[in-house]
Design a protein around this motif. Structure first.
Motif, PDB file in Angstrom:
ATOM      1  N   PRO A  15      -1.443   1.573 -19.932  1.00 54.20           N
ATOM      2  CA  PRO A  15      -1.552   0.270 -19.275  1.00 54.20           C
ATOM      3  C   PRO A  15      -1.982  -0.904 -20.138  1.00 54.20           C
ATOM      4  N   GLY A  16      -2.441  -0.657 -21.363  1.00 53.35           N
ATOM      5  CA  GLY A  16      -2.871  -1.789 -22.198  1.00 53.35           C
ATOM      6  C   GLY A  16      -3.970  -1.443 -23.173  1.00 53.35           C
ATOM      7  N   ASP A  17      -5.011  -0.768 -22.690  1.00 53.07           N
ATOM      8  CA  ASP A  17      -6.079  -0.312 -23.568  1.00 53.07           C
ATOM      9  C   ASP A  17      -5.488   0.696 -24.553  1.00 53.07           C
ATOM     10  N   VAL A  18      -5.662   0.449 -25.844  1.00 49.35           N
ATOM     11  CA  VAL A  18      -5.078   1.313 -26.877  1.00 49.35           C
ATOM     12  C   VAL A  18      -5.516   2.765 -26.705  1.00 49.35           C
ATOM     13  N   ASP A  19      -6.756   2.970 -26.291  1.00 46.55           N
ATOM     14  CA  ASP A  19      -7.293   4.323 -26.180  1.00 46.55           C
ATOM     15  C   ASP A  19      -6.657   5.136 -25.058  1.00 46.55           C
ATOM     16  N   LEU A  20      -5.869   4.504 -24.213  1.00 44.92           N
ATOM     17  CA  LEU A  20      -5.266   5.213 -23.095  1.00 44.92           C
ATOM     18  C   LEU A  20      -3.869   5.751 -23.388  1.00 44.92           C
ATOM     19  N   ILE A  21      -3.416   5.667 -24.626  1.00 47.32           N
ATOM     20  CA  ILE A  21      -2.178   6.342 -24.987  1.00 47.32           C
ATOM     21  C   ILE A  21      -2.509   7.817 -25.222  1.00 47.32           C
ATOM     22  N   THR A  22      -1.555   8.714 -24.999  1.00 43.52           N
ATOM     23  CA  THR A  22      -1.829  10.140 -25.131  1.00 43.52           C
ATOM     24  C   THR A  22      -1.695  10.602 -26.580  1.00 43.52           C
ATOM     25  N   VAL A  23      -2.331  11.727 -26.869  1.00 41.95           N
ATOM     26  CA  VAL A  23      -2.236  12.331 -28.204  1.00 41.95           C
ATOM     27  C   VAL A  23      -0.790  12.702 -28.506  1.00 41.95           C
ATOM     28  N   LYS A  24      -0.091  13.224 -27.518  1.00 42.15           N
ATOM     29  CA  LYS A  24       1.315  13.600 -27.703  1.00 42.15           C
ATOM     30  C   LYS A  24       2.164  12.383 -28.063  1.00 42.15           C
ATOM     31  N   ALA A  25       1.894  11.259 -27.418  1.00 43.19           N
ATOM     32  CA  ALA A  25       2.650  10.036 -27.709  1.00 43.19           C
ATOM     33  C   ALA A  25       2.452   9.608 -29.163  1.00 43.19           C
ATOM     34  N   ILE A  26       1.225   9.680 -29.647  1.00 39.86           N
ATOM     35  CA  ILE A  26       0.932   9.301 -31.034  1.00 39.86           C
ATOM     36  C   ILE A  26       1.664  10.229 -32.002  1.00 39.86           C
ATOM     37  N   LYS A  27       1.686  11.526 -31.698  1.00 37.74           N
ATOM     38  CA  LYS A  27       2.401  12.485 -32.543  1.00 37.74           C
ATOM     39  C   LYS A  27       3.890  12.131 -32.632  1.00 37.74           C
ATOM     40  N   VAL A  28       4.460  11.742 -31.495  1.00 38.92           N
ATOM     41  CA  VAL A  28       5.883  11.396 -31.469  1.00 38.92           C
ATOM     42  C   VAL A  28       6.143  10.117 -32.268  1.00 38.92           C
ATOM     43  N   LEU A  29       5.268   9.125 -32.144  1.00 41.23           N
ATOM     44  CA  LEU A  29       5.438   7.869 -32.875  1.00 41.23           C
ATOM     45  C   LEU A  29       5.465   8.106 -34.383  1.00 41.23           C
ATOM     46  N   LYS A  30       4.745   9.101 -34.833  1.00 41.62           N
ATOM     47  CA  LYS A  30       4.692   9.391 -36.268  1.00 41.62           C
ATOM     48  C   LYS A  30       5.988  10.018 -36.781  1.00 41.62           C
ATOM     49  N   THR A  31       6.838  10.487 -35.860  1.00 42.96           N
ATOM     50  CA  THR A  31       8.098  11.119 -36.263  1.00 42.96           C
ATOM     51  C   THR A  31       9.300  10.196 -36.061  1.00 42.96           C
ATOM     52  N   VAL A  86      15.118   7.954 -32.237  1.00 43.11           N
ATOM     53  CA  VAL A  86      14.746   6.667 -31.647  1.00 43.11           C
ATOM     54  C   VAL A  86      13.651   6.902 -30.617  1.00 43.11           C
ATOM     55  N   VAL A  87      12.572   6.143 -30.737  1.00 44.41           N
ATOM     56  CA  VAL A  87      11.499   6.195 -29.733  1.00 44.41           C
ATOM     57  C   VAL A  87      11.527   4.898 -28.946  1.00 44.41           C
ATOM     58  N   ARG A  88      11.612   5.042 -27.646  1.00 46.34           N
ATOM     59  CA  ARG A  88      11.583   3.879 -26.749  1.00 46.34           C
ATOM     60  C   ARG A  88      10.185   3.805 -26.182  1.00 46.34           C
ATOM     61  N   LEU A  89       9.380   2.875 -26.701  1.00 46.85           N
ATOM     62  CA  LEU A  89       7.967   2.752 -26.322  1.00 46.85           C
ATOM     63  C   LEU A  89       7.831   1.725 -25.200  1.00 46.85           C
ATOM     64  N   LYS A  90       7.365   2.196 -24.042  1.00 45.07           N
ATOM     65  CA  LYS A  90       7.318   1.359 -22.851  1.00 45.07           C
ATOM     66  C   LYS A  90       5.911   1.336 -22.273  1.00 45.07           C
ATOM     67  N   GLY A  91       5.512   0.205 -21.723  1.00 47.54           N
ATOM     68  CA  GLY A  91       4.197   0.075 -21.114  1.00 47.54           C
ATOM     69  C   GLY A  91       4.032   0.982 -19.909  1.00 47.54           C
ATOM     70  N   GLY A  92       2.791   1.436 -19.672  1.00 41.68           N
ATOM     71  CA  GLY A  92       2.515   2.278 -18.509  1.00 41.68           C
ATOM     72  C   GLY A  92       3.195   3.621 -18.619  1.00 41.68           C
ATOM     73  N   ASP A  93       3.811   4.050 -17.525  1.00 42.95           N
ATOM     74  CA  ASP A  93       4.607   5.277 -17.513  1.00 42.95           C
ATOM     75  C   ASP A  93       6.072   4.900 -17.346  1.00 42.95           C
ATOM     76  N   PRO A  94       6.953   5.366 -18.209  1.00 40.09           N
ATOM     77  CA  PRO A  94       8.359   4.944 -18.188  1.00 40.09           C
ATOM     78  C   PRO A  94       9.125   5.326 -16.929  1.00 40.09           C
ATOM     79  N   PHE A  95       8.603   6.297 -16.168  1.00 37.98           N
ATOM     80  CA  PHE A  95       9.309   6.734 -14.971  1.00 37.98           C
ATOM     81  C   PHE A  95       8.793   6.042 -13.709  1.00 37.98           C
ATOM     82  N   ILE A  96       7.829   5.139 -13.850  1.00 38.19           N
ATOM     83  CA  ILE A  96       7.353   4.369 -12.692  1.00 38.19           C
ATOM     84  C   ILE A  96       7.753   2.913 -12.896  1.00 38.19           C
ATOM     85  N   PHE A  97       8.903   2.558 -12.340  1.00 44.78           N
ATOM     86  CA  PHE A  97       9.483   1.218 -12.459  1.00 44.78           C
ATOM     87  C   PHE A  97       9.643   0.788 -13.925  1.00 44.78           C
ATOM     88  N   GLY A  98       9.904   1.764 -14.790  1.00 47.07           N
ATOM     89  CA  GLY A  98      10.051   1.460 -16.206  1.00 47.07           C
ATOM     90  C   GLY A  98      11.463   1.602 -16.734  1.00 47.07           C
TER      91      GLY A  98
END
Length: 256
Positions: A15-31, A86-98
């Protein structure tokens, strides 16, 4: 030079706070070989991305459309074929109106492998950061999360149905329709129902307006609240004040 396998991973940034991204998401961003990110993504998250990756800002906020959705879909496919992951980085959860599901379907039609990493939805986290639970015994047994603006740029018909219930109502992308929302709840004689407007939720520049169905429009005007904001309607909004009062009383008791 080895040819990389085309792949799309849709990632929720939270939702905005950097600390609220998941560990899995960070791992994917690195690839990632390419990252397409939205306006609602906290740019501090870009520091977690593979430094060799191409970064493409694609907008996607009310009044901010650097790319139309069709162009984003085509860009995903083109970059996947030429660059690989390709990583599509979207705010919030991508499956809730994303629209994450739409992007995955489009890519799959071109034979591109797809994956999804869920994100913490603003519909849950933003009220929680303001001590507003979406469910609470004695106050709400369920909650609705509704888009305020449909594909036709109209207020969702579900808001009128939700107004008849005792559920907590969370409206995303609804600030432009707030007057219509208020009218629907007034028609159900819910004039005194508590309402919270939370702008830039979970971020350092967060703003909050608390009122009722009858007073919230004036509060929004006086406090200059605007998008991006979440609207919460329901008795659970009162929990914020109840908790604050309990904490204040406890502090007074300690002093006495």
């Amino acid at each position: 030079m080895s040819i990389k396998t085309p792949k799309l991973t849709v990632v929720g940034a939270g939702p905005g706070d950097v600390d609220l991204i998941t560990v899995k998401a960070i791992k994917v961003l690195k690839t990632a070989d390419v990252v397409l990110y939205d306006a609602l993504v906290n740019e501090e998250l870009l520091d977690f991305i593979n430094p060799k990756a191409e970064l493409i800002f694609v907008g996607k906020r009310r009044g901010c459309y650097r790319y139309q959705q069709e162009q984003i879909n085509e860009l995903i496919v083109a970059r996947a074929k030429t660059h690989g992951h390709v990583v599509r980085l979207k705010g919030g959860d991508p499956f809730i109106f994303g629209r994450g599901a739409e992007e995955m379907e489009f890519a799959a039609n071109f034979g591109i492998e797809t994956a999804m990493v869920p994100g913490i939805s603003s519909s849950l986290a933003v009220p929680a950061y303001q001590n507003i639970p979406l469910t609470k015994r004695g106050s709400a047994e369920s909650f609705w999360v509704i888009t305020g603006t449909t594909k036709d740029h109209k207020l969702s018909n579900d808001v009128a149905l939700a107004a008849k219930s005792n559920a907590t109502i969370v409206v995303l992308m609804g600030m432009g329709k707030l007057a219509e929302i208020v009218k629907l709840f007034q028609q159900e004689n819910k004039n005194d129902l508590p309402v919270a407007i939370i702008q830039n939720g979970t971020r350092t520049n967060e703003k909050v307006g608390i009122g009722t169905v009858d007073t919230i429009l004036e509060i929004v005007k006086n406090q200059e609240l605007s998008n991006p904001a979440i609207i919460v309607l329901g008795e659970v909004v009162n929990h914020r004040a109840i908790l604050a009062n309990v904490q204040e009383e406890y502090a007074k008791a300690l002093i006495d």
